[in-house]
Design a protein around this motif. Structure first.
Motif: not given
Length: 443
Positions: A182-191, A193-196, A200-201
């Protein structure tokens, strides 16, 4: 079901030991054991999904618990239709209907992973669980009918023992194939909208593969059962007409009525404990997302081992004495989890599975004993009691959101106390085999 048989109800005409199943039903019995394992895998993979969806979608603990509501709510909804299928067409048809519908639910995860809609995942889970509800309502009494009454306890406990085997496979799939990737929460903060959305996909696609495997196994079992004769002697002789007044007789039977309530709280305690073990490890002890699933795995391994130990102990102690002892132990362990928010508390939460391992088959057996031709509808009521697994996790999720993760385990503590109360009721009433047959038959 651990308390099902009453060995002295009927004299044995021969000193020859009865076989575990009737001649010709050995292979069908093995196929039903495979069903127990398959639905164990599906049910406990769902426990992992609660934590997974909390990270993939932005939601509260209460919203993530809707996974369990969709799953166990389907169990409640389909139990009575399953009883009518079993009564009219036989257990084999019920098993095949359940397997087919569950496999369809597994396949629905394909469009769900493409649409990226939380609601569609819940729909797929509902269809899957609907099939498993019919399967469980059919398989449990089917196993009871597959052999002599005097060893029904041994036969059903053997079949039930493979449910936690499948459960461990389900959680292992989650721990190996989903949680660590699963994608770590810390990595999501720098993504962006498209990367997020891409993350998710990717995360949701991880959910797809285990359910595809479960669907394939269910379809294989369906094929093996469909082309094999599986009727029991009782089904070949009993009428397909529904006995009038079954609901009234079941309601007047206090051991059955209270048994359904006890099963409601037993399943609630089980689902609450297993659903939020991962959250306890993460939120209270600080275990990483990648490693938190192993604590649930340890809990289920403990459940599996102690279920076989309980089968042995049932040959020594009265089942409801063990049920009372395990209920009391479960309350103590849950309270340790509440008031010791550390590694000791986490170990106590894991150890609750010792208590849970005995409960479902024992309550099932105590409640169904002496129902005769009302057994098929009685079994449906006990499956409907699984609704506890749909409702109480949401209550625990609310408590968790309002207070803390460790304090929320007061919910399974209360549930286990009520199971212990049912055991005490059965011990105090001291039923005889004659009373078991008579209770519920008269107003």
């Amino acid at each position: 079901m651990a308390d099902m048989a009453v060995p002295q109800q009927q004299p044995i005409a021969s000193t020859k030991k009865a076989g575990l199943v009737y001649p010709g039903l050995g292979v069908p019995f093995v196929l039903l054991i495979a069903c127990f394992a398959a639905w164990g895998s599906a049910a406990n993979l769902t426990d992992v999904l609660v934590g997974v969806f909390r990270h993939i979608f932005t939601m509260s603990n209460f919203q993530s618990a809707l996974v369990q509501f969709a799953y166990y709510g389907a169990y409640f909804s389909l139990a009575i239709p399953a009883a009518f299928i079993n009564r009219r067409f036989g257990y084999k048809t019920g098993v095949l209907t359940g397997l087919g519908l569950a496999a369809l639910g597994g396949l629905l995860f394909i469009p769900a992973s493409r649409l990226l809609e939380y609601g569609f995942f819940l729909l797929a889970l509902f269809v899957l669980a609907s099939g498993l509800s019919i399967l469980e309502t059919s398989a449990n009494p089917f196993v009871i009918a597959m052999g002599p009454e005097e060893n029904a306890t041994q036969r059903l406990n053997l079949a039930q023992a493979f449910n936690p085997v499948g459960a461990n496979v389900g959680v292992l799939m989650g721990a190996l194939l989903i949680l660590p990737r699963i994608t770590p929460e810390a990595d999501k903060s720098d993504m962006s909208a498209a990367q997020l959305r891409q993350a998710q996909e990717s995360d949701l696609s991880l959910v797809l593969n285990p359910y595809m495997g479960i669907a394939a196994v269910l379809l294989l079992i369906w094929l093996l059962i469909a082309f094999r004769k599986m009727s029991t002697p009782a089904e070949r002789t009993e009428s397909t007409e529904v006995r009038k007044g079954a609901l009234g007789r079941l309601w007047r039977n206090r051991h059955y009525r209270y048994g359904v309530a006890a099963q409601f709280f037993n399943v609630a305690a089980q689902v609450c404990t297993w659903t939020f073990t991962i959250q306890y490890a993460q939120d209270v002890v600080g275990v990483s997302v990648a490693n938190s699933g192993w604590f649930l795995q340890a809990s289920l391994i403990l459940f599996l081992i102690t279920r076989f130990v309980m089968v042995y102990l049932l040959g020594i102690f009265r089942p409801t004495k063990l049920l009372f002892a395990m209920g009391a132990l479960g309350v103590v362990l849950a309270l340790v989890g509440v008031f010791s928010p550390n590694l000791v508390g986490l170990i106590a939460i894991v150890a609750i599975s010792i208590s849970l391992s005995l409960m479902f088959p024992t309550i099932y057996g105590v409640a169904l004993r002496g129902l005769d031709q009302d057994t098929k509808f009685g079994a449906a009521g006990l499956v409907m009691a699984i609704l506890g697994g749909a409702l109480l996790p949401m209550v625990q999720g609310r408590v968790m959101d309002a207070a803390s993760t460790n304090f929320s385990f007061i919910v399974p503590a209360i549930c286990l106390a009520l199971v212990a109360a049912y055991a005490l009721f059965d011990l105090r009433t001291a039923r005889t085999s004659h009373a078991l047959a008579a209770e519920g038959s008269h107003a």
